[in-house]
Design a protein around this motif. Sequence first.
Motif, PDB file in Angstrom:
ATOM      1  N   ALA A   1      -4.351  -2.505  -7.766  1.00  0.00           N
ATOM      2  CA  ALA A   1      -4.117  -1.115  -6.831  1.00  0.00           C
ATOM      3  C   ALA A   1      -4.211  -1.445  -5.361  1.00  0.00           C
ATOM      4  CB  ALA A   1      -5.065  -0.111  -7.437  1.00  0.00           C
TER       5      ALA A   1
ATOM      6  N   PHE B   1       0.599   3.287  -8.450  1.00  0.00           N
ATOM      7  CA  PHE B   1       0.129   2.504  -9.239  1.00  0.00           C
ATOM      8  C   PHE B   1      -1.314   2.973 -10.054  1.00  0.00           C
ATOM      9  CE2 PHE B   1      -2.922  -0.855 -10.458  1.00  0.00           C
ATOM     10  CZ  PHE B   1      -2.276  -1.701 -10.849  1.00  0.00           C
TER      11      PHE B   1
ATOM     12  N   ALA C   1       3.872   1.054 -11.972  1.00  0.00           N
ATOM     13  CA  ALA C   1       3.650   1.080 -10.905  1.00  0.00           C
ATOM     14  C   ALA C   1       5.294   1.231 -10.306  1.00  0.00           C
ATOM     15  CB  ALA C   1       3.370  -0.416 -10.152  1.00  0.00           C
TER      16      ALA C   1
ATOM     17  N   ALA D   1       3.002  -0.942  -3.295  1.00  0.00           N
ATOM     18  CA  ALA D   1       3.365   0.116  -4.582  1.00  0.00           C
ATOM     19  C   ALA D   1       3.319   1.287  -3.775  1.00  0.00           C
ATOM     20  CB  ALA D   1       2.593  -0.114  -5.782  1.00  0.00           C
TER      21      ALA D   1
END
Length: 97
Positions: free
Chosen positions: A27, A35, A56, A32
């Motif tokens: 994360a 996530f 994600a 992303a």
Amino acid sequence: MIRHIVFFSVREGEEVETVRAGLMALADIPHADHFEVTLNTKVDPMCDAIDLVVYAEFIDAAALAAYKAHPLYTETTRKVRPMRELRFSADVVAENR
């Protein structure tokens, strides 16, 4: 948008929460748009082999590639791989809604 979905089973003798915590390190990779790492509810009677799901979302293939090229991705994979049994991955191109 690309949806990156990875299914994991945890090797016998390993703790699911330990693997989940290891995967949560991903994360911290900035590429992303969304996530999460969640426990499988295992309500499907046909298959209860999957313990964890990584989900994600990425704006495009370049963002996904940058995520996978990040040093934290490599480090996390190195740590988690010995604790997992199965790993299935899918990258799905989806229309934005």
